[in-house]
Design an enzyme around this catalytic site. Structure first.
Site, PDB file in Angstrom:
ATOM      1  N   ASP A  59      19.768  -8.339  79.044  1.00 46.70           N
ATOM      2  CA  ASP A  59      19.524  -6.909  79.217  1.00 46.70           C
ATOM      3  C   ASP A  59      18.032  -6.620  79.184  1.00 46.70           C
ATOM      4  O   ASP A  59      17.261  -7.360  78.541  1.00 46.70           O
ATOM      5  CB  ASP A  59      20.192  -6.107  78.102  1.00 46.70           C
ATOM      6  CG  ASP A  59      21.704  -6.074  78.239  1.00 46.70           C
ATOM      7  OD1 ASP A  59      22.194  -6.337  79.351  1.00 46.70           O
ATOM      8  OD2 ASP A  59      22.381  -5.778  77.241  1.00 46.70           O
ATOM      9  N   TYR A  87      21.481 -15.525  68.880  1.00 46.14           N
ATOM     10  CA  TYR A  87      20.669 -14.314  68.912  1.00 46.14           C
ATOM     11  C   TYR A  87      20.197 -13.939  67.520  1.00 46.14           C
ATOM     12  O   TYR A  87      20.897 -14.166  66.521  1.00 46.14           O
ATOM     13  CB  TYR A  87      21.490 -13.123  69.443  1.00 46.14           C
ATOM     14  CG  TYR A  87      21.985 -13.264  70.850  1.00 46.14           C
ATOM     15  CD1 TYR A  87      21.232 -12.788  71.927  1.00 46.14           C
ATOM     16  CD2 TYR A  87      23.229 -13.835  71.124  1.00 46.14           C
ATOM     17  CE1 TYR A  87      21.696 -12.897  73.232  1.00 46.14           C
ATOM     18  CE2 TYR A  87      23.697 -13.946  72.431  1.00 46.14           C
ATOM     19  CZ  TYR A  87      22.931 -13.483  73.468  1.00 46.14           C
ATOM     20  OH  TYR A  87      23.388 -13.584  74.755  1.00 46.14           O
ATOM     21  N   ASP A 101      23.516   0.775  72.190  1.00 43.09           N
ATOM     22  CA  ASP A 101      22.189   0.323  71.813  1.00 43.09           C
ATOM     23  C   ASP A 101      21.249   1.527  71.733  1.00 43.09           C
ATOM     24  O   ASP A 101      21.652   2.673  71.953  1.00 43.09           O
ATOM     25  CB  ASP A 101      21.660  -0.758  72.761  1.00 43.09           C
ATOM     26  CG  ASP A 101      21.535  -0.286  74.206  1.00 43.09           C
ATOM     27  OD1 ASP A 101      21.315   0.919  74.432  1.00 43.09           O
ATOM     28  OD2 ASP A 101      21.645  -1.127  75.117  1.00 43.09           O
ATOM     29  N   ARG A 198      25.850  -6.055  71.396  1.00 47.70           N
ATOM     30  CA  ARG A 198      25.941  -4.585  71.320  1.00 47.70           C
ATOM     31  C   ARG A 198      27.328  -4.154  70.867  1.00 47.70           C
ATOM     32  O   ARG A 198      27.478  -3.200  70.091  1.00 47.70           O
ATOM     33  CB  ARG A 198      25.650  -3.968  72.687  1.00 47.70           C
ATOM     34  CG  ARG A 198      24.207  -3.871  73.052  1.00 47.70           C
ATOM     35  CD  ARG A 198      24.073  -3.267  74.433  1.00 47.70           C
ATOM     36  NE  ARG A 198      24.676  -4.103  75.464  1.00 47.70           N
ATOM     37  CZ  ARG A 198      24.976  -3.678  76.682  1.00 47.70           C
ATOM     38  NH1 ARG A 198      24.781  -2.419  77.010  1.00 47.70           N
ATOM     39  NH2 ARG A 198      25.488  -4.504  77.563  1.00 47.70           N
TER      40      ARG A 198
END
Length: 317
Positions: A59, A87, A101, A198
């Site tokens: 993203d 992550y 988000d 997310r």
């Protein structure tokens, strides 16, 4: 021809004569605010070729590992085992948003998270660890009737996506902070491809009854490729200034050696595989990289019906 016009013409001729870069992988530390397509466009200029592709889209708000294929290595991207990812992220508890988000609009007023206990947070995290069914964000890139979900959502459509099985093998809270009414969690997530961090933030907040969204996301690993191999666009730009083009992270031989088990072939086997002929079965499970006597990769094979059949031929034509 003389003057500036002549100089421009000479530069254009040099660009046309310049040999393409060698094939391989470029592992980029993507900056925030850039799309994966933006990075591909920049890499084309840095490497001096149009033949650049990417694997494992990030993203725009996210940073971190983005794997690019250069020249013949673009054919390799679809075969890389990029099914596990890691992550570092920050989850804000106390507010849900339209996009799950920080780029989305708030959904309602902030909730006070002061009464949340660490035990409750740990229980919520545990419920989202392991094999779970996850509903992707409505602004994901998943296609719905031929159009991306985010295109439909941003056009005002009510996008409802079905739950999908994903695996979250690790979901650790590294640190917590209080920011006004909010509780911020720094987390580490190891997950399967197709998992939306997310959505983890959204579902954690929903399960705790306070709402939640993602405020920061950094991919530290995709498959075998980590931040240790990644270079920023600034570093790559400096390499281009000094050498005329940026250097690869891994040439084609090294990329295959890192990503696949290795099989060495003799001269006859290498010549046959280069022309698409199968090899004797090797007994290995999955896809294997085959290297010739000169140490260069010939292609990828997989055992099937008693032979090691070509999956991809990488030897130059």
């Amino acid at each position: 021809m003389s003057g500036r016009g002549g100089e421009r013409g000479e530069r254009a001729e040099r660009r046309e004569r310049r040999e393409p870069p060698p094939p391989g992988l470029l592992v980029v530390d993507k900056p925030a605010g850039w799309t994966s397509h933006d990075v591909v466009g920049r890499a084309r200029r840095l490497m001096g070729t149009r033949r650049v592709g990417h694997a494992g889209t990030l993203d725009p708000m996210a940073t971190g590992v983005l794997v690019l294929g250069i020249e013949r290595a673009t054919k390799l991207l679809g075969h890389l085992a990029l099914d596990t990812k890691s992550y570092l992220a920050t989850i804000r508890l106390g507010l849900a948003t339209t996009t799950d988000d920080a780029e989305g609009e708030p959904l309602g007023a902030p909730a006070d998270t002061g009464a949340l206990t660490d035990a409750a947070v740990d229980e919520g995290v545990a419920a989202l660890t392991g094999e779970i069914a996850q509903v992707p964000s409505s602004v994901s890139a998943i296609k719905v009737d031929g159009r991306r979900a985010y295109e439909r959502a941003r056009a005002g459509e009510d996008v409802v996506l079905g739950a999908r099985p994903v695996t979250v093998s690790r979901f650790d809270v590294l640190a917590t902070r209080t920011e006004g009414p909010f509780r911020d969690l720094d987390v580490l997530v190891d997950c399967s491809s197709g998992t939306y961090v997310r959505a983890l933030a959204r579902d954690l907040g929903a399960g705790l009854g306070v709402g939640g969204h993602l405020t920061a996301l950094r991919r530290t690993r995709v498959g075998p490729f980590t931040l240790a191999r990644a270079r920023t666009l600034e570093v790559l730009g400096a390499e281009q200034e000094e050498h005329g083009r940026a250097g690869l992270s891994l040439d084609l031989d090294a990329a295959v050696a890192v990503a696949f088990p290795r099989r060495d072939a003799d001269a006859d086997e290498a010549a046959g595989l280069a022309h698409g002929r199968p090899l004797p079965a090797g007994g290995a499970a999955g896809t294997v990289g085959v290297f010739g006597p000169d140490g260069h990769v010939i292609g990828l094979v997989a055992d099937d019906r008693g032979a090691a059949r070509p999956v991809l031929v990488l030897a130059p034509a």
